[in-house]
Write an enzyme that holds these catalytic residues in place. Structure first.
Site, short mmCIF file in Angstrom:
data_model
loop_
_atom_site.label_atom_id
_atom_site.label_comp_id
_atom_site.label_asym_id
_atom_site.label_seq_id
_atom_site.Cartn_x
_atom_site.Cartn_y
_atom_site.Cartn_z
N GLU A 52 10.86 23.82 -63.80
CA GLU A 52 11.10 22.73 -64.77
C GLU A 52 11.26 23.28 -66.18
O GLU A 52 12.03 22.74 -66.97
CB GLU A 52 9.95 21.71 -64.68
CG GLU A 52 10.07 20.89 -63.40
CD GLU A 52 8.75 20.44 -62.79
OE1 GLU A 52 7.74 20.41 -63.50
OE2 GLU A 52 8.75 20.11 -61.58
N SER A 100 5.87 20.79 -52.55
CA SER A 100 5.37 19.76 -51.62
C SER A 100 4.26 20.25 -50.69
O SER A 100 4.23 19.88 -49.51
CB SER A 100 6.53 19.13 -50.84
OG SER A 100 7.44 18.52 -51.74
N HIS A 156 8.17 28.33 -64.68
CA HIS A 156 8.28 27.22 -63.72
C HIS A 156 9.72 26.69 -63.75
O HIS A 156 10.35 26.64 -64.81
CB HIS A 156 7.28 26.12 -64.07
CG HIS A 156 7.20 25.08 -62.99
ND1 HIS A 156 8.14 24.08 -62.88
CD2 HIS A 156 6.34 24.92 -61.97
CE1 HIS A 156 7.83 23.34 -61.82
NE2 HIS A 156 6.75 23.83 -61.25
N LYS A 206 1.45 19.36 -64.46
CA LYS A 206 2.65 19.01 -65.23
C LYS A 206 2.24 18.05 -66.36
O LYS A 206 1.16 18.19 -66.91
CB LYS A 206 3.72 18.42 -64.31
CG LYS A 206 3.90 19.27 -63.05
CD LYS A 206 5.05 18.90 -62.21
CE LYS A 206 5.10 19.85 -61.02
NZ LYS A 206 6.30 19.70 -60.25
N GLU A 231 8.71 29.13 -55.30
CA GLU A 231 8.84 27.67 -55.26
C GLU A 231 10.31 27.28 -55.14
O GLU A 231 11.03 27.20 -56.16
CB GLU A 231 8.30 27.06 -56.56
CG GLU A 231 6.83 27.29 -56.80
CD GLU A 231 6.25 26.21 -57.72
OE1 GLU A 231 5.34 25.51 -57.28
OE2 GLU A 231 6.74 26.06 -58.84
N GLY A 275 8.37 18.45 -55.60
CA GLY A 275 8.29 17.03 -55.90
C GLY A 275 9.18 16.17 -55.02
O GLY A 275 9.40 14.99 -55.30
N ASN A 330 -1.01 22.27 -60.42
CA ASN A 330 -0.13 22.20 -61.60
C ASN A 330 0.06 20.72 -61.91
O ASN A 330 0.81 20.03 -61.24
CB ASN A 330 1.22 22.87 -61.27
CG ASN A 330 2.25 22.66 -62.37
OD1 ASN A 330 1.90 22.27 -63.49
ND2 ASN A 330 3.52 22.90 -62.06
P1 PGA Z 1 4.93 19.70 -55.91
O1 PGA Z 1 5.11 20.65 -57.20
O2 PGA Z 1 3.72 20.19 -55.18
O3 PGA Z 1 4.71 18.31 -56.49
O4 PGA Z 1 6.16 19.82 -55.10
C1 PGA Z 1 4.90 22.03 -57.13
C2 PGA Z 1 5.18 22.67 -58.47
O5 PGA Z 1 6.10 22.24 -59.17
O6 PGA Z 1 4.50 23.64 -58.87
#
Ligand code: PGA
Length: 256
Positions: free
Chosen positions: A103, A219, A101, A11, A173, A179, A9
């Site tokens: 976000e 992560s 997601h 983003k 998640e 992140g 992903n």
């Molecule tokens: P990350 O993001 O691996 O950077 O923690 C995962 C995601 O938001 O799908």
């Protein structure tokens, strides 16, 4: 048997030139891998900004790498400035689409009800929907994570048929792990993914629960991918930061 599904992903990262460079390098790496193993045991996708979908689709032609979107509207067309529809993605042969997601939920106000509408629309296409659920740190500290995920699951998956679970992918998640560099422990991730599968079994039956693929996201990196992906109820990963470099992404794809 559920095939492991590793999806990147991106983003809002990478210009077109950077995206194209990544895609060409990924194709070379995957070709080497396919020769070594004789078959692609892991399904892979990269979910990229809308603007790069078409370029990447062309570069991945003839490979098994899927190109995915990070969001979609539930209507086919209309006065929805800034939005993209399922028919638009289908025309480009897009393989999968992330919905809900955290976000999108946090910054753009998406609700479980919207996710459910998007999911139903995607299921009418040939794309794989990746439905994201996850709790905040406060919810976990208050011991409410299971209740919250049960609620998200029941609304997001409302009115699905057993058959739909052959294609639907759930991504668990935890928001506190996204992140932050702080992944859930293998046990925490397994515990939540197995609870999601139990819920699906209770709501939609055993065939649905046995076929639905559940990814863990938050992560995931080369150092923890193997431990997480070898847990019995974890069928893949949704990878943010570590999917931005081909080398890291390949190490995760080669987790075995
Ligand atoms: P990350 O993001 O691996 O950077 O923690 C995962 C995601 O938001 O799908």
């Amino acid at each position: 048997m559920r095939k492991t599904f590793i999806a990147g992903n991106w983003k809002m990262f990478k210009t077109r030139a950077e995206a194209v460079g990544f895609a060409r390098e990924l194709v070379k790496n995957m070709a080497g891998r396919e020769k070594e193993e004789g078959e692609v045991a892991v399904e892979t996708a990269v979910c990229v900004p809308f603007l790069h979908l078409e370029s990447l689709r062309a570069i991945f032609d003839g490979t098994d790498i899927k190109v995915g979107a990070q969001n979609v509207h539930f209507e086919d067309e209309g006065a929805f400035t800034g939005e993209i529809s399922v028919p638009m993605l289908e025309e480009l042969n897009i393989g999968c689409c992330i919905i809900g997601h955290s976000e999108r939920r946090t910054y753009f106000g998406e609700k479980d009800e919207d996710v459910n509408k998007k999911l139903h629309r995607i299921l009418k296409s040939s794309m794989i929907p990746i439905v994201c659920v996850g709790e905040t740190l406060e919810q976990r500290e208050a011991g409410e994570e299971k209740k919250l995920i049960r609620e998200q699951i029941s609304v997001c998956l409302s009115e699905l048929e057993q058959e739909d679970f052959k294609r639907t992918v759930i991504a668990y998640e935890p928001i506190w792990a996204i992140g932050t560099g702080r992944s859930a422990s293998n046990e925490q991730a397994q515990d939540m993914c197995s609870m999601i599968r139990r819920e699906i079994r209770a709501m939609f039956g055993s065939a649905a629960a046995d076929s639905v693929r559940i990814q863990y996201g938050g992560s995931v990196k080369p150092e923890n991918a193997s431990d997480i992906l070898n847990m019995p109820d974890i069928d893949g990963a949704l990878v943010g930061g570590a999917s931005l470099e081909v080398e890291n992404f390949m190490k995760i794809v080669n987790y075995k």
